[in-house]
Design an enzyme around this catalytic site. Structure first.
Site, PDB file in Angstrom:
ATOM      1  N   GLU A   1      36.412  40.391  32.784  1.00  0.00           N
ATOM      2  CA  GLU A   1      36.571  41.599  33.267  1.00  0.00           C
ATOM      3  C   GLU A   1      35.550  42.785  33.048  1.00  0.00           C
ATOM      4  O   GLU A   1      35.583  43.684  31.955  1.00  0.00           O
ATOM      5  CB  GLU A   1      37.973  42.003  32.617  1.00  0.00           C
ATOM      6  CG  GLU A   1      39.109  41.173  33.037  1.00  0.00           C
ATOM      7  CD  GLU A   1      40.216  41.743  32.593  1.00  0.00           C
ATOM      8  OE1 GLU A   1      40.390  42.816  31.999  1.00  0.00           O
ATOM      9  OE2 GLU A   1      41.430  41.189  33.530  1.00  0.00           O
TER      10      GLU A   1
ATOM     11  N   GLU B   1      44.041  34.854  34.639  1.00  0.00           N
ATOM     12  CA  GLU B   1      45.135  35.841  34.026  1.00  0.00           C
ATOM     13  C   GLU B   1      46.070  36.492  34.753  1.00  0.00           C
ATOM     14  O   GLU B   1      45.815  36.781  35.785  1.00  0.00           O
ATOM     15  CB  GLU B   1      44.297  36.860  33.166  1.00  0.00           C
ATOM     16  CG  GLU B   1      43.705  36.600  31.782  1.00  0.00           C
ATOM     17  CD  GLU B   1      43.156  37.501  31.210  1.00  0.00           C
ATOM     18  OE1 GLU B   1      43.751  38.842  31.251  1.00  0.00           O
ATOM     19  OE2 GLU B   1      42.003  37.338  30.496  1.00  0.00           O
TER      20      GLU B   1
HETATM   21  C1  GAL Z   1      43.125  41.697  30.193  1.00  0.00           C
HETATM   22  C2  GAL Z   1      42.464  41.184  29.375  1.00  0.00           C
HETATM   23  C3  GAL Z   1      43.097  40.321  28.356  1.00  0.00           C
HETATM   24  C4  GAL Z   1      44.452  40.856  27.934  1.00  0.00           C
HETATM   25  C5  GAL Z   1      45.218  41.464  29.193  1.00  0.00           C
HETATM   26  C6  GAL Z   1      46.296  42.193  28.969  1.00  0.00           C
HETATM   27  O1  GAL Z   1      42.450  42.816  30.807  1.00  0.00           O
HETATM   28  O2  GAL Z   1      41.179  40.196  29.557  1.00  0.00           O
HETATM   29  O3  GAL Z   1      42.269  40.298  27.027  1.00  0.00           O
HETATM   30  O4  GAL Z   1      44.421  41.974  27.059  1.00  0.00           O
HETATM   31  O5  GAL Z   1      44.415  42.026  30.020  1.00  0.00           O
HETATM   32  O6  GAL Z   1      46.386  43.499  28.872  1.00  0.00           O
END
Ligand code: GAL
Length: 458
Positions: free
Chosen positions: A168, A356
């Site tokens: 990200e 994710e």
């Molecule tokens: C993403 C990040 C993760 C985690 C997730 C939940 O932006 O890559 O490290 O924190 O969000 O907020």
């Protein structure tokens, strides 16, 4: 629509994700150097209740237990990141072999248990020694980063087949270099623009280094994204939404696929030019094997006179009478379908993988159990939207839950819990939540009429 795991096909990759700073702890052990997150989180006033990840879930010492638990939960793919300063304490130069040994142990144990390791090379924890030289705002980062990637390839490339270059980039450049709410706590447009251009170059150059060393590996990079919609059907809100979309969803993927920065829809990005050198345009693009899509929610955007540069504001989900998570993010499952469709619309995208997706909810432990039905429902609804995209012909080939265990949620500290596995941060005890039990059974299931195999998704 009911669905089963088999609807996704046998090749579909199911997994879980974590990141080094959020789970490892052991922040100064065995020769590890400090990272910008070590310094930021240990500076008073930066995180919720001044919490830091010096110990967090102590994955450094619990990796075997955690990977064994993952295996017991039937999870076949594990995405984690390497802490750059654990293996190169100064960012460049001397290698810390104890750090290499740690990741070797993690990788080898995964493989021993039949779990495929997926490695993110950079998940926001820049070595602090490099920050002292300007970090992401210094163009030398390209060389530092490529050298670091080469070290990882030589150390782990014989066993690891799946690599992600950056996690990200918009978040670490935006939150870390414009807003100052993430490490390294820098603010201002020029810091942001410099970091952006250098990160965009590193994502492509990093991909090239991986492929030079390991032509048969699969390399990708990951992108945060939110489905953006205008608040009112007015031209001003529509244009505001376009600017936010250009910034939030297009800034890093478009140079990578050869389209350059989305300047047309967000004029301010023209100012990136001051950091661009001859030859950069072609260096920015690289043909990734896969694109990691990281999506949690949608955002509703209105024009705002009070927000300089972007002239837009996010209408908070809390003002919109919608379901929200503990992060105050709207639960809107269609967003993941919309984002897969959007990324798929670029030319030459080979594969999309949801690297994710997940949710934080206020979990409670009762009699050593955590009944987190909201998280289970969230996952089931989002997975259903991934299937919807797949059925429409979008080449989405994997889904990773954020996160395996509860962990340190950056500036929000330990309050939001995202895990399939609950962690008591005082005792390091793990409890598989009911969402974790469901996900594991689903991932294992066959369409055999077992109660787990069919998801009767709301
Ligand atoms: C993403 C990040 C993760 C985690 C997730 C939940 O932006 O890559 O490290 O924190 O969000 O907020």
């Amino acid at each position: 629509m009911n669905y089963t795991k088999e609807d996704f096909g046998d090749d579909f990759k199911w997994g879980v994700s974590t990141a080094a700073y959020q789970v490892e702890g052991a922040h100064d052990m065995d020769g590890k150097g400090a990272s910008i997150w070590d310094v930021f989180a240990n500076t008073p006033g930066r995180t919720l209740d001044n919490q830091h990840a010096n110990e967090t879930c102590d994955f450094y010492h619990h990796y075997a237990q955690d990977i064994a638990l993952m295996s017991a939960m039937n999870i076949p793919n594990f995405r984690f990141s390497i802490s750059w300063s654990r293996i190169l304490p100064n960012g460049t130069g001397t290698i810390n072999y104890k750090g290499i040994e740690f990741y070797n142990k993690v990788i080898n144990f995964c493989l021993e248990l039949g779990i495929e390791p997926w490695i993110t090379l950079y998940h926001w924890d820049l070595p602090y020694e490099l920050e002292k030289k300007g970090g992401w705002t210094n163009r030398d980062i390209i060389g530092w980063f490529c050298d670091y990637v080469a070290v990882c390839m030589k150390a782990f490339g014989d066993r690891v087949k799946h690599w992600m270059v950056l996690n990200e980039p918009l978040v670490f450049t935006g939150a870390g270099h414009f807003l100052g709410i993430h490490a390294p706590g820098k603010k201002g447009l020029n810091n942001f623009l410099a970091a952006t251009h250098h990160a965009a170059l590193c994502q492509a150059e990093g991909g090239r280094v991986v492929k030079d060393f390991l032509p048969n590996s699969k390399v990708g990079s990951t992108f945060s994204c939110s489905y953006i919609q205008p608040y009112r059907q007015t031209e001003r809100d529509y244009l505001a939404a376009k600017r936010v979309d250009a910034l939030v969803n297009r800034l890093f993927i478009e140079p990578l696929v050869g389209k350059g920065y989305p300047v047309k829809d967000f004029k301010l990005l023209q100012r990136l030019e001051q950091f661009v050198k001859a030859g950069d345009e072609s260096r920015l693009s690289f043909d990734m094997d896969f694109i990691g899509v990281q999506n949690y929610t949608r955002e509703i955007v209105a024009y705002s006179y009070y927000k300089p540069f972007i002239w837009a504001r996010i209408v908070p989900a809390t003002d919109r009478m919608v379901d929200i998570t503990a992060m105050k993010w709207e639960v809107y499952p269609e967003c993941i379908y919309e984002m897969l469709k959007k990324f798929d619309s670029y030319k030459n995208i080979k594969e999309l993988i949801v690297t994710e997706n997940g949710a934080a909810f206020p979990d409670v432990v009762v009699d050593d159990k955590v009944y987190d039905h909201q998280r289970t429902k969230y996952l089931q609804q989002h997975i259903k939207q991934v299937l919807r995209a797949k059925r429409e012909g979008i080449n989405v080939s994997g889904y990773f839950v954020w996160s395996f265990t509860d962990n340190f949620e950056w500036a929000e500290g330990y309050q939001p819990r995202f895990g399939l596995v609950h962690v008591d941060f005082k005792t390091q005890k793990r409890i598989v939540k009911s969402s974790g039990k469901w996900y594991g059974e689903f991932v294992k299931s066959r369409a055999d009429n077992s109660p787990w195999s069919i998801v009767n998704s709301p």
